[in-house]
Design a protein around this motif. Structure first.
Motif, PDB file in Angstrom:
ATOM      1  N   ALA A  47      16.598   3.630  10.746  1.00 13.30           N
ATOM      2  CA  ALA A  47      15.711   3.899  11.885  1.00 13.30           C
ATOM      3  C   ALA A  47      14.548   4.757  11.410  1.00 13.30           C
ATOM      4  CB  ALA A  47      16.481   4.606  12.991  1.00 13.30           C
ATOM      5  N   MET A  48      13.353   4.212  11.495  1.00 13.02           N
ATOM      6  CA  MET A  48      12.170   4.950  11.030  1.00 13.02           C
ATOM      7  C   MET A  48      11.749   5.975  12.081  1.00 13.02           C
ATOM      8  SD  MET A  48       9.910   2.052   9.033  1.00 13.02           S
ATOM      9  CE  MET A  48       9.870   0.868  10.378  1.00 13.02           C
ATOM     10  N   ASP A  49      11.464   7.189  11.625  1.00 14.71           N
ATOM     11  CA  ASP A  49      11.040   8.251  12.543  1.00 14.71           C
ATOM     12  C   ASP A  49       9.702   7.922  13.188  1.00 14.71           C
ATOM     13  OD1 ASP A  49      13.323   9.633  11.791  1.00 14.71           O
ATOM     14  OD2 ASP A  49      12.290  10.641  10.132  1.00 14.71           O
ATOM     15  N   ARG A  50       8.857   7.290  12.420  1.00 14.83           N
ATOM     16  CA  ARG A  50       7.522   6.914  12.911  1.00 14.83           C
ATOM     17  C   ARG A  50       7.156   5.596  12.241  1.00 14.83           C
ATOM     18  NH1 ARG A  50       2.582   7.167  10.678  1.00 14.83           N
ATOM     19  NH2 ARG A  50       3.509   8.170   8.842  1.00 14.83           N
ATOM     20  N   THR A  51       6.594   4.679  13.019  1.00 18.88           N
ATOM     21  CA  THR A  51       6.226   3.379  12.450  1.00 18.88           C
ATOM     22  C   THR A  51       4.710   3.285  12.324  1.00 18.88           C
ATOM     23  OG1 THR A  51       8.149   2.370  13.534  1.00 18.88           O
ATOM     24  CG2 THR A  51       6.455   0.897  12.673  1.00 18.88           C
ATOM     25  N   PRO A  52       4.170   3.390  11.098  1.00 19.93           N
ATOM     26  CA  PRO A  52       2.723   3.220  10.927  1.00 19.93           C
ATOM     27  C   PRO A  52       2.294   1.840  11.378  1.00 19.93           C
ATOM     28  CG  PRO A  52       3.734   4.147   8.952  1.00 19.93           C
ATOM     29  CD  PRO A  52       4.849   3.702   9.835  1.00 19.93           C
ATOM     30  N   PRO A  53       1.101   1.701  11.934  1.00 22.22           N
ATOM     31  CA  PRO A  53       0.633   0.387  12.398  1.00 22.22           C
ATOM     32  C   PRO A  53       0.609  -0.665  11.303  1.00 22.22           C
ATOM     33  CG  PRO A  53      -1.064   2.103  12.738  1.00 22.22           C
ATOM     34  CD  PRO A  53       0.127   2.762  12.166  1.00 22.22           C
ATOM     35  N   GLU A  54       0.450  -0.235  10.035  1.00 21.34           N
ATOM     36  CA  GLU A  54       0.414  -1.208   8.937  1.00 21.34           C
ATOM     37  C   GLU A  54       1.788  -1.847   8.684  1.00 21.34           C
ATOM     38  OE1 GLU A  54      -2.708   1.944   8.264  1.00 21.34           O
ATOM     39  OE2 GLU A  54      -0.572   1.887   8.781  1.00 21.34           O
ATOM     40  N   MET A  55       2.862  -1.191   9.138  1.00 19.49           N
ATOM     41  CA  MET A  55       4.207  -1.728   8.941  1.00 19.49           C
ATOM     42  C   MET A  55       4.537  -2.683  10.086  1.00 19.49           C
ATOM     43  SD  MET A  55       6.497   1.391   7.405  1.00 19.49           S
ATOM     44  CE  MET A  55       6.057   2.169   5.838  1.00 19.49           C
ATOM     45  N   THR A  56       3.956  -3.865  10.009  1.00 18.83           N
ATOM     46  CA  THR A  56       4.159  -4.876  11.045  1.00 18.83           C
ATOM     47  C   THR A  56       5.510  -5.562  10.837  1.00 18.83           C
ATOM     48  OG1 THR A  56       2.990  -6.468   9.663  1.00 18.83           O
ATOM     49  CG2 THR A  56       1.688  -5.268  11.290  1.00 18.83           C
ATOM     50  N   LEU A  57       5.918  -6.355  11.823  1.00 18.39           N
ATOM     51  CA  LEU A  57       7.176  -7.079  11.704  1.00 18.39           C
ATOM     52  C   LEU A  57       7.170  -7.975  10.464  1.00 18.39           C
ATOM     53  CD1 LEU A  57       7.858  -8.182  15.395  1.00 18.39           C
ATOM     54  CD2 LEU A  57       8.995  -6.371  14.112  1.00 18.39           C
ATOM     55  N   GLY A  58       8.224  -7.895   9.679  1.00 24.84           N
ATOM     56  CA  GLY A  58       8.336  -8.702   8.473  1.00 24.84           C
ATOM     57  C   GLY A  58       7.678  -8.107   7.250  1.00 24.84           C
ATOM     58  N   ALA A  59       7.008  -6.955   7.384  1.00 25.17           N
ATOM     59  CA  ALA A  59       6.338  -6.338   6.231  1.00 25.17           C
ATOM     60  C   ALA A  59       7.367  -5.891   5.196  1.00 25.17           C
ATOM     61  CB  ALA A  59       5.498  -5.150   6.685  1.00 25.17           C
ATOM     62  N   SER A  60       7.073  -6.091   3.912  1.00 24.28           N
ATOM     63  CA  SER A  60       7.963  -5.678   2.834  1.00 24.28           C
ATOM     64  C   SER A  60       7.793  -4.187   2.564  1.00 24.28           C
ATOM     65  CB  SER A  60       7.664  -6.471   1.559  1.00 24.28           C
ATOM     66  OG  SER A  60       7.917  -7.852   1.765  1.00 24.28           O
TER      67      SER A  60
ATOM     68  N   ASP B  92       0.860  -1.188   0.000  1.00 23.27           N
ATOM     69  CA  ASP B  92       0.000   0.000   0.000  1.00 23.27           C
ATOM     70  C   ASP B  92       0.894   1.235   0.000  1.00 23.27           C
ATOM     71  OD1 ASP B  92      -1.869   1.984   0.286  1.00 23.27           O
ATOM     72  OD2 ASP B  92      -2.837   1.156   2.071  1.00 23.27           O
ATOM     73  N   ASP B  93       1.074   1.840  -1.185  1.00 26.39           N
ATOM     74  CA  ASP B  93       2.012   2.961  -1.296  1.00 26.39           C
ATOM     75  C   ASP B  93       1.517   4.229  -0.596  1.00 26.39           C
ATOM     76  OD1 ASP B  93      -0.015   3.760  -3.000  1.00 26.39           O
ATOM     77  OD2 ASP B  93       1.188   3.637  -4.824  1.00 26.39           O
ATOM     78  N   ARG B  94       0.312   4.180  -0.040  1.00 24.75           N
ATOM     79  CA  ARG B  94      -0.170   5.334   0.734  1.00 24.75           C
ATOM     80  C   ARG B  94       0.427   5.350   2.148  1.00 24.75           C
ATOM     81  NH1 ARG B  94      -6.433   4.174   0.101  1.00 24.75           N
ATOM     82  NH2 ARG B  94      -5.538   2.123   0.666  1.00 24.75           N
ATOM     83  N   VAL B  95       0.942   4.215   2.579  1.00 19.74           N
ATOM     84  CA  VAL B  95       1.537   4.115   3.917  1.00 19.74           C
ATOM     85  C   VAL B  95       3.028   4.415   3.789  1.00 19.74           C
ATOM     86  CG1 VAL B  95       1.947   2.639   5.911  1.00 19.74           C
ATOM     87  CG2 VAL B  95      -0.152   2.382   4.565  1.00 19.74           C
ATOM     88  N   GLN B  96       3.438   5.587   4.279  1.00 20.89           N
ATOM     89  CA  GLN B  96       4.817   6.031   4.127  1.00 20.89           C
ATOM     90  C   GLN B  96       5.352   6.610   5.427  1.00 20.89           C
ATOM     91  OE1 GLN B  96       4.900   8.871   0.921  1.00 20.89           O
ATOM     92  NE2 GLN B  96       4.631   7.318  -0.667  1.00 20.89           N
ATOM     93  N   THR B  97       6.650   6.612   5.547  1.00 21.55           N
ATOM     94  CA  THR B  97       7.332   7.269   6.654  1.00 21.55           C
ATOM     95  C   THR B  97       8.742   7.600   6.192  1.00 21.55           C
ATOM     96  OG1 THR B  97       7.890   7.129   9.009  1.00 21.55           O
ATOM     97  CG2 THR B  97       8.204   5.145   7.696  1.00 21.55           C
ATOM     98  N   THR B  98       9.512   8.242   7.035  1.00 24.58           N
ATOM     99  CA  THR B  98      10.889   8.583   6.712  1.00 24.58           C
ATOM    100  C   THR B  98      11.814   8.004   7.780  1.00 24.58           C
ATOM    101  OG1 THR B  98      10.680  10.695   7.864  1.00 24.58           O
ATOM    102  CG2 THR B  98      10.265  10.683   5.486  1.00 24.58           C
ATOM    103  N   GLY B  99      13.092   7.963   7.473  1.00 25.09           N
ATOM    104  CA  GLY B  99      14.066   7.445   8.425  1.00 25.09           C
ATOM    105  C   GLY B  99      15.473   7.814   8.024  1.00 25.09           C
ATOM    106  N   ASN B 100      16.419   7.514   8.893  1.00 26.59           N
ATOM    107  CA  ASN B 100      17.825   7.788   8.642  1.00 26.59           C
ATOM    108  C   ASN B 100      18.641   6.531   8.912  1.00 26.59           C
ATOM    109  OD1 ASN B 100      18.109  10.926   8.234  1.00 26.59           O
ATOM    110  ND2 ASN B 100      16.659  10.652   9.903  1.00 26.59           N
ATOM    111  N   VAL B 101      19.747   6.403   8.208  1.00 24.70           N
ATOM    112  CA  VAL B 101      20.610   5.227   8.363  1.00 24.70           C
ATOM    113  C   VAL B 101      21.142   5.185   9.795  1.00 24.70           C
ATOM    114  CG1 VAL B 101      22.734   4.098   7.625  1.00 24.70           C
ATOM    115  CG2 VAL B 101      21.247   5.197   5.938  1.00 24.70           C
ATOM    116  N   ARG B 102      20.898   4.063  10.474  1.00 25.96           N
ATOM    117  CA  ARG B 102      21.322   3.891  11.866  1.00 25.96           C
ATOM    118  C   ARG B 102      22.534   2.982  11.986  1.00 25.96           C
ATOM    119  NH1 ARG B 102      20.550   0.363  16.035  1.00 25.96           N
ATOM    120  NH2 ARG B 102      19.285  -1.049  14.795  1.00 25.96           N
ATOM    121  N   GLU B 103      22.609   1.987  11.120  1.00 28.54           N
ATOM    122  CA  GLU B 103      23.688   1.006  11.248  1.00 28.54           C
ATOM    123  C   GLU B 103      24.024   0.425   9.889  1.00 28.54           C
ATOM    124  OE1 GLU B 103      23.810  -3.490  12.925  1.00 28.54           O
ATOM    125  OE2 GLU B 103      23.214  -1.985  14.416  1.00 28.54           O
ATOM    126  N   ILE B 104      25.324   0.287   9.618  1.00 30.83           N
ATOM    127  CA  ILE B 104      25.810  -0.333   8.379  1.00 30.83           C
ATOM    128  C   ILE B 104      26.693  -1.508   8.768  1.00 30.83           C
ATOM    129  CG2 ILE B 104      27.149  -0.036   6.271  1.00 30.83           C
ATOM    130  CD1 ILE B 104      26.431   2.908   6.329  1.00 30.83           C
TER     131      ILE B 104
END
Length: 356
Positions: A255-268, A227-239
């Protein structure tokens, strides 16, 4: 031939000489555009998945036989919830022995204190000696120390008894279970994998070649693939400091600034990052030719109105266009369309287009 006939032939010959020519006698019509450099950001898109920032392998601190497990993969658990339990009979026996040791030490302490009080009274009355008093005092101190040791051993035995229950360290989700009832396990043997309910990361396998490019300072955009409507931003935390030898990729955690509820563990998810701007010329794909196995452009000689093939450096390809980073100069003119029948030195008739 009459004079008028000769004059007509002469006029036709002069007309043909004045026409622009090519190898087959005619000028080729082509579309051209001026070379114009611009600052261009390149985007990089990579698929990945959502993971917990804190992932823990849970194990018993003592060994024993599992009498029961109470959660399974995917279960949400609360901090302190019992996940599995060992047979506690051995540890209970140790606690009972330690309790008996405390009672014995307290009895010895009580006796030593009574003896000390008696020797102190006798010394005050001048009946006992200083040596007997010192011996009674030493015995009292040893009895107090023995009681403290016994209490510590009892407390340790109780702690070991509590270790027969494996509890969740925080609120989270069980991601793997490696235990079965009746199984005999050793201390520190992994029983469960546990994902904390705290912040989450998006993890990507990035090709090594991208690390040679200068990234921009913009954050990475993370989009749910389903669902491309579910978006967030983040910054590189670890390489990761190592490269996967099979895929040639490097594991990168964002590291995501905010985790939408739709982005569950293992979500692509799809991660889109940008590289630092590069000075390039944007040319259409159909303008590209080949020279010596390398990409090239047909460059127009304005004075002669002819074209010649020149190798160029390609920074990258995008949909419908190529980004040229070298081999041409600002203000030159190149052929954008009509290149298929051109030859070096070919005369052209040009129709100018706007720069891409």
């Amino acid at each position: 031939m009459t004079r008028s006939g000769r004059m007509l032939l002469t006029t036709l010959a002069l007309s043909l000489v004045c026409l622009p020519v090519r190898a087959d006698g005619l000028a080729r019509p082509v579309h051209v555009a001026p070379v114009h450099f611009e600052e261009r950001e390149q985007t990089v898109s990579i698929t990945g998945e959502v993971i917990a920032r804190v992932e823990t392998d849970l194990s018993f601190r003592v060994g024993g036989r599992i009498t029961g497990w109470f959660v399974d993969v995917g279960d949400a658990v609360r901090a302190g919830q019992v996940l599995a339990r060992l047979d506690p009979e051995e540890q209970k026996a140790d606690v009972e022995a330690a309790e008996a040791g405390v009672q014995a030490a307290e009895a010895q302490l009580k006796l030593a204190r009574a003896n000390f009080d008696r020797q102190k009274s006798l010394l005050d009355d001048g009946i006992s000696t200083q040596r007997d008093f010192d011996d009674a005092e030493a015995a009292l101190r040893n009895a107090e120390s023995a009681r403290e040791t016994a209490i510590a051993q009892r407390d340790t035995a109780k702690d070991v008894l509590s270790y027969t229950e494996l509890r969740a360290p925080a609120d989270g989700i069980v991601t793997a279970r490696l235990a079965e009832a009746g199984q005999v396990v050793q201390a520190a043997q992994t029983m469960f994998s546990f994902a904390d309910n705290g912040p989450r990361d998006a993890v990507f396998n990035v090709y090594e070649s991208l690390f040679f490019e200068q990234p921009s300072k913009h954050a990475v955009q993370v989009t749910l693939l389903s669902d491309d409507r579910v978006q967030t931003t983040g910054n590189v935390r670890e390489i990761s400091p190592t490269i996967d030898t099979q895929t040639g990729t490097v594991r990168v955690k964002v590291a995501m600034d905010r985790t939408p509820p739709e982005m569950t563990l293992g979500a692509s998810v799809l991660g889109v990052g940008t590289l630092a701007p590069r000075r390039v010329v944007v040319v259409p794909w159909q303008a590209l030719a080949e020279s010596g196995g390398k990409p090239a452009l047909w460059i127009v000689d304005k004075a002669e109105n002819t074209v010649n093939l020149r190798p160029v450096e390609i920074f990258s390809f995008e949909t419908g266009v190529a980004l040229v980073s070298g081999g041409v100069e600002e203000g030159e003119t190149y052929v954008t369309d009509g290149t298929k029948l051109l030859r070096p030195g070919q005369t052209i008739t040009a129709t100018e287009e706007k720069a891409q």
